[in-house]
Design a protein around this motif. Structure first.
Motif, PDB file in Angstrom:
ATOM      1  N   PRO A  58      34.370  60.933  43.572  1.00  0.00           N
ATOM      2  CA  PRO A  58      35.052  59.917  44.239  1.00  0.00           C
ATOM      3  C   PRO A  58      35.160  58.942  43.435  1.00  0.00           C
ATOM      4  O   PRO A  58      35.837  57.696  43.948  1.00  0.00           O
ATOM      5  CB  PRO A  58      33.891  59.605  45.252  1.00  0.00           C
ATOM      6  CG  PRO A  58      33.223  60.809  45.446  1.00  0.00           C
ATOM      7  CD  PRO A  58      33.023  61.589  44.114  1.00  0.00           C
ATOM      8  N   GLY A  59      34.716  58.577  42.309  1.00  0.00           N
ATOM      9  CA  GLY A  59      34.739  57.480  41.283  1.00  0.00           C
ATOM     10  C   GLY A  59      33.922  56.187  41.530  1.00  0.00           C
ATOM     11  O   GLY A  59      34.195  55.217  41.031  1.00  0.00           O
ATOM     12  N   GLU A  60      32.927  56.481  42.393  1.00  0.00           N
ATOM     13  CA  GLU A  60      32.015  55.334  42.911  1.00  0.00           C
ATOM     14  C   GLU A  60      30.795  55.022  41.797  1.00  0.00           C
ATOM     15  O   GLU A  60      30.346  54.239  41.613  1.00  0.00           O
ATOM     16  CB  GLU A  60      31.445  55.313  44.442  1.00  0.00           C
ATOM     17  CG  GLU A  60      32.704  55.371  45.433  1.00  0.00           C
ATOM     18  CD  GLU A  60      32.240  55.723  46.831  1.00  0.00           C
ATOM     19  OE1 GLU A  60      30.956  55.835  46.821  1.00  0.00           O
ATOM     20  OE2 GLU A  60      33.136  55.947  47.727  1.00  0.00           O
ATOM     21  N   VAL A  61      30.468  56.347  41.210  1.00  0.00           N
ATOM     22  CA  VAL A  61      29.633  56.172  40.313  1.00  0.00           C
ATOM     23  C   VAL A  61      30.132  55.872  38.981  1.00  0.00           C
ATOM     24  O   VAL A  61      30.689  57.080  38.309  1.00  0.00           O
ATOM     25  CB  VAL A  61      28.524  57.526  40.409  1.00  0.00           C
ATOM     26  CG1 VAL A  61      27.775  57.520  39.456  1.00  0.00           C
ATOM     27  CG2 VAL A  61      27.979  57.715  41.854  1.00  0.00           C
ATOM     28  N   HIS A  84      34.024  58.827  34.045  1.00  0.00           N
ATOM     29  CA  HIS A  84      33.740  57.644  34.662  1.00  0.00           C
ATOM     30  C   HIS A  84      32.983  56.640  33.821  1.00  0.00           C
ATOM     31  O   HIS A  84      32.356  55.750  34.457  1.00  0.00           O
ATOM     32  CB  HIS A  84      32.968  58.056  35.865  1.00  0.00           C
ATOM     33  CG  HIS A  84      33.838  59.201  36.814  1.00  0.00           C
ATOM     34  ND1 HIS A  84      34.759  58.827  37.585  1.00  0.00           N
ATOM     35  CD2 HIS A  84      33.641  60.575  36.927  1.00  0.00           C
ATOM     36  CE1 HIS A  84      35.285  59.764  38.071  1.00  0.00           C
ATOM     37  NE2 HIS A  84      34.622  60.715  37.748  1.00  0.00           N
ATOM     38  N   VAL A  85      32.840  57.067  32.662  1.00  0.00           N
ATOM     39  CA  VAL A  85      32.085  55.950  31.526  1.00  0.00           C
ATOM     40  C   VAL A  85      32.975  55.806  30.431  1.00  0.00           C
ATOM     41  O   VAL A  85      33.958  56.392  30.022  1.00  0.00           O
ATOM     42  CB  VAL A  85      30.748  56.460  31.344  1.00  0.00           C
ATOM     43  CG1 VAL A  85      29.791  56.515  32.461  1.00  0.00           C
ATOM     44  CG2 VAL A  85      30.609  57.560  30.481  1.00  0.00           C
ATOM     45  N   ILE A 165      24.153  54.437  33.529  1.00  0.00           N
ATOM     46  CA  ILE A 165      24.126  55.783  34.218  1.00  0.00           C
ATOM     47  C   ILE A 165      23.015  56.622  33.283  1.00  0.00           C
ATOM     48  O   ILE A 165      23.111  56.631  32.094  1.00  0.00           O
ATOM     49  CB  ILE A 165      25.181  56.656  34.558  1.00  0.00           C
ATOM     50  CG1 ILE A 165      26.200  55.608  35.428  1.00  0.00           C
ATOM     51  CG2 ILE A 165      25.080  58.035  35.192  1.00  0.00           C
ATOM     52  CD1 ILE A 165      27.730  56.296  35.613  1.00  0.00           C
ATOM     53  N   ILE A 166      22.366  57.281  34.196  1.00  0.00           N
ATOM     54  CA  ILE A 166      21.226  58.436  33.350  1.00  0.00           C
ATOM     55  C   ILE A 166      21.513  59.814  33.867  1.00  0.00           C
ATOM     56  O   ILE A 166      21.243  59.933  35.184  1.00  0.00           O
ATOM     57  CB  ILE A 166      19.882  58.075  33.217  1.00  0.00           C
ATOM     58  CG1 ILE A 166      19.689  56.860  32.248  1.00  0.00           C
ATOM     59  CG2 ILE A 166      19.208  59.104  32.833  1.00  0.00           C
ATOM     60  CD1 ILE A 166      18.079  56.423  32.044  1.00  0.00           C
ATOM     61  N   THR A 167      21.927  60.702  33.230  1.00  0.00           N
ATOM     62  CA  THR A 167      21.898  62.228  33.744  1.00  0.00           C
ATOM     63  C   THR A 167      21.055  63.027  32.974  1.00  0.00           C
ATOM     64  O   THR A 167      20.486  62.743  31.924  1.00  0.00           O
ATOM     65  CB  THR A 167      23.170  62.749  33.651  1.00  0.00           C
ATOM     66  OG1 THR A 167      23.375  62.535  32.177  1.00  0.00           O
ATOM     67  CG2 THR A 167      24.325  62.149  34.312  1.00  0.00           C
ATOM     68  N   GLY A 197      21.565  50.777  38.339  1.00  0.00           N
ATOM     69  CA  GLY A 197      22.062  51.734  37.954  1.00  0.00           C
ATOM     70  C   GLY A 197      21.951  53.069  38.479  1.00  0.00           C
ATOM     71  O   GLY A 197      20.977  53.149  39.309  1.00  0.00           O
ATOM     72  N   HIS A 198      22.599  54.424  38.245  1.00  0.00           N
ATOM     73  CA  HIS A 198      22.697  55.637  38.966  1.00  0.00           C
ATOM     74  C   HIS A 198      21.749  56.491  38.018  1.00  0.00           C
ATOM     75  O   HIS A 198      21.939  56.583  36.796  1.00  0.00           O
ATOM     76  CB  HIS A 198      24.017  55.966  39.106  1.00  0.00           C
ATOM     77  CG  HIS A 198      24.815  55.097  40.125  1.00  0.00           C
ATOM     78  ND1 HIS A 198      24.798  55.649  41.431  1.00  0.00           N
ATOM     79  CD2 HIS A 198      25.540  54.131  39.837  1.00  0.00           C
ATOM     80  CE1 HIS A 198      25.502  54.365  41.759  1.00  0.00           C
ATOM     81  NE2 HIS A 198      26.011  53.648  40.716  1.00  0.00           N
TER      82      HIS A 198
END
Length: 268
Positions: A58-61, A84-85, A165-167, A197-198
């Motif tokens: 969706p592009g929100e994150v 997205h980053v 963001i962290i994955t 942050g996500h």
């Protein structure tokens, strides 16, 4: 306590010598060579890739800088996220995994082609695997050493102290043998994320060991409640927690896959 830990590990036939014994080529061939038709590990990867697409599509994150914690020898965590980053930082504890990642980043090689193709299909993208992975490489800024058991996991390896963001995929539970250690590790990595942050975390529940190559590695047994309570105590609001149960383990004794999306709402 250290002697007790070694005795327990010896009795269970497991090791924690991840950096010394982890075989990246075996891992890639066994767990990431096929999706979704590979037995159980393919199901796991399909589940994770679907969740990454759902979270990022969706592009929100989005944000400027993303850190992938415990990247291992695979780049599946950034196939969707990198779009997205602006900047991507990969990281791993084992030198052999960092070498493989650097070789991929600084060459025209591709990794996990079938997984990448699956993600592109899910995204309804017209890109080829080479085009997407070339774009991913263009976002990578560094492959960093990391130790999530340290209060400053990146040490002096990075000038950036917090990310947008962290994955992380199949890392935190493999870096602990007790729930207290898991909570400490989670707090350590949470310190690397900005407020607002996500955090997108993929992992398994109810696991005590997993196999890579000839070796079995120890892991902490975790319930969903253990993980949710840990991250809430670290200052997170959990937005999504999806699970998929399985009884067909081959190279591990876990029983559930999970994917969590949380937002950091306060510092600890």
């Amino acid at each position: 306590m250290y002697l007790v830990l070694l005795t327990n590990m010896a009795a269970s036939g497991t090791t924690m010598d991840y950096a010394g014994l982890f075989d990246p080529e075996w891992y890639l061939k066994t767990f990431l060579s096929s999706i979704p038709d590979q037995h159980i590990e393919g199901d796991l990867m399909q589940f994770y890739m679907d969740k990454y697409c759902k979270i990022f599509q969706p592009g929100e994150v989005k944000g400027r800088q993303l850190l992938d914690i415990g990247t291992g020898p695979s780049v599946h965590s950034i196939i969707s996220a990198s779009r997205h980053v602006d900047d991507v930082y990969l990281s791993d504890f084992a030198a052999q995994n960092r070498k493989l990642l650097n070789d991929w980043w600084k060459s025209d090689k591709t990794l996990i082609e079938n997984v990448t193709a699956y993600v592109l299909k899910q995204e309804k993208s017209s890109e080829t695997v080479v085009e997407r992975q070339t774009a991913m490489k263009g976002k990578v800024r560094a492959v960093l050493p990391i130790d999530v058991t340290l209060s400053n996991p990146l040490g002096s390896g990075s000038d950036i102290t917090q990310f947008d963001i962290i994955t992380s995929s199949l890392c935190l539970e493999a870096a602990a043998l007790t729930i207290d250690q898991y909570r400490t590790n989670a707090a350590n990595v949470a310190s690397l994320l900005k407020v607002g942050g996500h955090f997108i975390l993929n992992g398994v529940l109810e696991q005590t060991w997993y196999q890579v190559g000839e070796y079995k590695f120890g892991s902490v047994w975790l319930s969903r409640e253990d993980i949710e309570s840990t991250f809430v105590s670290c200052g997170f609001d959990i937005k999504q927690f999806d699970v998929l149960k399985t009884d067909d383990e081959v190279y591990s004794d876990f029983h559930v896959f999970f994917a969590m999306h949380a937002v950091k709402v306060r510092e600890m």
